[in-house]
Design a protein around this motif. Structure first.
Motif, mmCIF file in Angstrom:
data_model
loop_
_atom_site.group_PDB
_atom_site.id
_atom_site.type_symbol
_atom_site.label_atom_id
_atom_site.label_comp_id
_atom_site.label_asym_id
_atom_site.label_seq_id
_atom_site.Cartn_x
_atom_site.Cartn_y
_atom_site.Cartn_z
ATOM 1 N N PHE A 263 39.684 37.053 -13.245
ATOM 2 C CA PHE A 263 39.580 37.145 -11.800
ATOM 3 C C PHE A 263 39.800 35.681 -11.012
ATOM 4 O O PHE A 263 40.503 35.546 -9.939
ATOM 5 N N LYS A 264 38.995 34.996 -11.361
ATOM 6 C CA LYS A 264 39.220 33.453 -10.983
ATOM 7 C C LYS A 264 40.618 33.036 -10.974
ATOM 8 O O LYS A 264 40.853 32.180 -10.103
ATOM 9 N N ILE A 265 41.476 32.930 -12.118
ATOM 10 C CA ILE A 265 42.633 32.671 -12.120
ATOM 11 C C ILE A 265 43.469 33.423 -11.074
ATOM 12 O O ILE A 265 44.173 32.509 -10.358
ATOM 13 N N THR A 266 43.436 34.492 -10.971
ATOM 14 C CA THR A 266 44.181 35.430 -10.038
ATOM 15 C C THR A 266 43.821 34.840 -8.561
ATOM 16 O O THR A 266 44.962 34.973 -7.662
ATOM 17 N N LEU A 267 42.715 34.677 -8.184
ATOM 18 C CA LEU A 267 42.362 34.201 -6.883
ATOM 19 C C LEU A 267 42.811 32.833 -6.323
ATOM 20 O O LEU A 267 42.637 32.592 -5.288
ATOM 21 N N ASN A 268 43.358 32.086 -7.444
ATOM 22 C CA ASN A 268 44.036 30.828 -7.050
ATOM 23 C C ASN A 268 45.564 31.110 -6.341
ATOM 24 O O ASN A 268 45.904 30.267 -5.655
ATOM 25 N N TYR A 269 45.961 32.463 -6.601
ATOM 26 C CA TYR A 269 47.174 32.632 -6.335
ATOM 27 C C TYR A 269 47.239 33.885 -5.273
ATOM 28 O O TYR A 269 48.450 33.916 -4.363
ATOM 29 N N LEU A 270 46.406 34.911 -5.364
ATOM 30 C CA LEU A 270 46.293 35.959 -4.202
ATOM 31 C C LEU A 270 45.099 35.946 -3.378
ATOM 32 O O LEU A 270 44.141 35.333 -3.909
ATOM 33 N N THR A 271 44.913 36.581 -2.273
ATOM 34 C CA THR A 271 43.872 36.893 -1.351
ATOM 35 C C THR A 271 43.175 38.085 -2.422
ATOM 36 O O THR A 271 43.718 38.910 -3.175
ATOM 37 N N PRO A 272 41.996 38.352 -1.977
ATOM 38 C CA PRO A 272 41.132 39.455 -2.577
ATOM 39 C C PRO A 272 41.911 40.933 -2.114
ATOM 40 O O PRO A 272 42.115 41.730 -3.078
ATOM 41 N N GLY B 81 55.996 33.785 -1.719
ATOM 42 C CA GLY B 81 55.678 32.506 -2.608
ATOM 43 C C GLY B 81 54.844 32.543 -3.467
ATOM 44 O O GLY B 81 54.082 31.691 -3.921
ATOM 45 N N ILE B 82 54.398 33.913 -3.900
ATOM 46 C CA ILE B 82 53.420 34.125 -5.117
ATOM 47 C C ILE B 82 53.995 33.836 -6.315
ATOM 48 O O ILE B 82 55.076 34.409 -6.652
ATOM 49 N N PRO B 83 53.570 32.762 -7.218
ATOM 50 C CA PRO B 83 54.194 32.389 -8.156
ATOM 51 C C PRO B 83 54.225 33.420 -9.365
ATOM 52 O O PRO B 83 53.249 34.470 -9.289
ATOM 53 N N TRP B 84 54.954 33.583 -10.581
ATOM 54 C CA TRP B 84 54.972 34.214 -11.517
ATOM 55 C C TRP B 84 53.659 34.300 -12.308
ATOM 56 O O TRP B 84 53.097 35.288 -12.795
ATOM 57 N N SER C 150 48.444 41.407 -13.174
ATOM 58 C CA SER C 150 48.719 42.427 -13.929
ATOM 59 C C SER C 150 47.816 42.770 -14.910
ATOM 60 O O SER C 150 47.439 43.800 -15.370
ATOM 61 N N TYR C 151 47.435 41.454 -15.482
ATOM 62 C CA TYR C 151 46.510 41.483 -16.487
ATOM 63 C C TYR C 151 44.961 42.253 -16.093
ATOM 64 O O TYR C 151 44.314 42.977 -16.801
ATOM 65 N N VAL C 152 44.803 41.975 -14.946
ATOM 66 C CA VAL C 152 43.520 42.569 -14.336
ATOM 67 C C VAL C 152 43.800 43.984 -14.156
ATOM 68 O O VAL C 152 42.788 44.874 -14.609
ATOM 69 N N GLY C 153 44.800 44.624 -13.665
ATOM 70 C CA GLY C 153 44.995 45.928 -13.542
ATOM 71 C C GLY C 153 45.130 46.577 -14.704
ATOM 72 O O GLY C 153 44.811 47.875 -14.841
ATOM 73 N N LEU C 154 45.651 45.890 -15.784
ATOM 74 C CA LEU C 154 45.830 46.695 -17.140
ATOM 75 C C LEU C 154 44.560 46.625 -17.926
ATOM 76 O O LEU C 154 44.246 47.791 -18.495
ATOM 77 N N PHE C 155 43.675 45.668 -17.831
ATOM 78 C CA PHE C 155 42.599 45.717 -18.628
ATOM 79 C C PHE C 155 41.203 45.686 -17.914
ATOM 80 O O PHE C 155 40.348 46.323 -18.680
ATOM 81 N N GLU C 156 41.197 45.275 -16.709
ATOM 82 C CA GLU C 156 39.797 45.573 -15.678
ATOM 83 C C GLU C 156 39.845 47.163 -15.198
ATOM 84 O O GLU C 156 38.813 47.771 -15.646
ATOM 85 N N MET C 157 40.842 47.590 -14.912
ATOM 86 C CA MET C 157 40.882 48.836 -14.160
ATOM 87 C C MET C 157 41.483 50.214 -15.029
ATOM 88 O O MET C 157 41.337 51.413 -14.816
ATOM 89 N N GLY C 158 42.344 49.704 -15.988
ATOM 90 C CA GLY C 158 43.254 50.933 -16.735
ATOM 91 C C GLY C 158 42.699 51.015 -18.326
ATOM 92 O O GLY C 158 41.835 51.716 -18.614
ATOM 93 N N VAL C 159 43.229 50.292 -19.032
ATOM 94 C CA VAL C 159 43.425 50.635 -20.710
ATOM 95 C C VAL C 159 42.128 50.441 -21.116
ATOM 96 O O VAL C 159 41.525 51.398 -22.054
#
Length: 284
Positions: free
Chosen positions: A18-27, A202-205, A212-221
């Motif tokens: 979560f913290k890593i992702t919030l460096n690049y994307l808004t909530p 402008g969102i980097p890779w 994608s990691y958040v979507g895969l492992f927090e909400m999915g698999v």
């Protein structure tokens, strides 16, 4: 046990993600992108299990119900939760979020007319004392909150999550079916809102990988791993108690991976919260 431990370990990593992702994307961007990943993963799993007819049947029966569920989770719940993570250190936001089970007790009493037991009151006292210690970083008498708005959003997320489970008691459809429909109906609203209010250029890779990691492992698999563990376990109480390992592993990862300072007050508050939850679950 293997499925449960895998789920616990994966859930232990999401606060760091979560913290890593919030460096690049808004909530809002984070909820939208993560929900998109989760939807397609869950849909693929549902189709592989032959749930096509059940998905269509449930959607025809109660479209407004699943729309409401989707607007609550993932939309509103994760927007509020990620806002809390943006304002607070993850080592503080995550333990506060664990009080959702206590919030569920009071909401079930109000909406479902369930009785609040003596142990529930004791568990609540432990839990919210832990919240106070974490929120004030140990300065209970001074009531000097490290970030009042961050604490507010974190606690609000617990009541939203509890609301989601209470509403879910009204429908007995399979979990995978409910998740696919809720995420699928929420996605158009999230996509339109995020396109209207945020800039996706402008969102980097690294940001795309993290979300994608958040979507895969927090909400999915991970959810499906946990459900498989619960269904195949000979002792579900033993399996379910493994979840209490997650916040402590998470603190360790936050310290080692992103260098967050773990305050002694955070550890003490977390111990009180977990102690309250365990006490609440003990049988007479």
């Amino acid at each position: 046990m293997i499925f449960a431990l895998a789920a616990v370990l994966l859930w232990s990593t999401v606060a760091t993600a979560f913290k890593i992702t919030l460096n690049y994307l808004t909530p809002l961007q984070m909820v939208t992108a993560a929900s998109t990943v989760s939807f397609f993963i869950l849909l693929a799993i549902a189709l592989s299990r032959g749930k096509q007819q059940l998905l269509l049947l449930e959607l025809r029966r109660m479209p407004l119900y699943y729309l409401l569920i989707g607007l609550l989770n993932p939309t509103l719940y994760y927007l509020v939760l990620f806002q809390a993570y943006q304002l607070l250190p993850a080592s503080e936001a995550q333990p506060l979020n664990y009080t959702w089970a206590i919030a569920l007790t009071f909401m079930a009493a109000f909406f479902l007319k369930q009785k609040i037991r003596k142990r529930d009151w004791i568990a609540s006292a432990f839990g919210y004392l832990g919240v106070l210690i974490i929120a004030t970083r140990g300065d209970i008498l001074g009531l000097s909150f490290s970030n009042p708005w961050g604490v507010f959003w974190a606690l609000l997320s617990t009541f939203l999550w509890a609301s989601y489970w209470i509403i879910n008691t009204k429908r007995n459809a399979e979990s995978i079916v409910q998740l696919v429909l809720a995420f699928g109906l929420a996605l158009p609203f999230l996509i339109v809102l995020s396109l209207m209010t945020t800039d996706w250029s402008g969102i980097p890779w690294q940001g795309w990988l993290a979300v994608s990691y958040v979507g895969l492992f927090e909400m999915g698999v991970t959810f499906l791993l946990w459900m498989t563990a619960m269904k195949t376990a000979s002792n579900t109480s033993l399996i379910s108690n493994l979840i209490f390992l997650s916040p402590f592993i998470s603190l360790l990862l936050l310290n080692q991976i992103i260098g967050e300072t773990i305050h002694l007050s955070t550890i003490l508050g977390l111990v009180l919260i977990i102690s309250g939850l365990i006490f609440q679950r003990l049988r007479s």
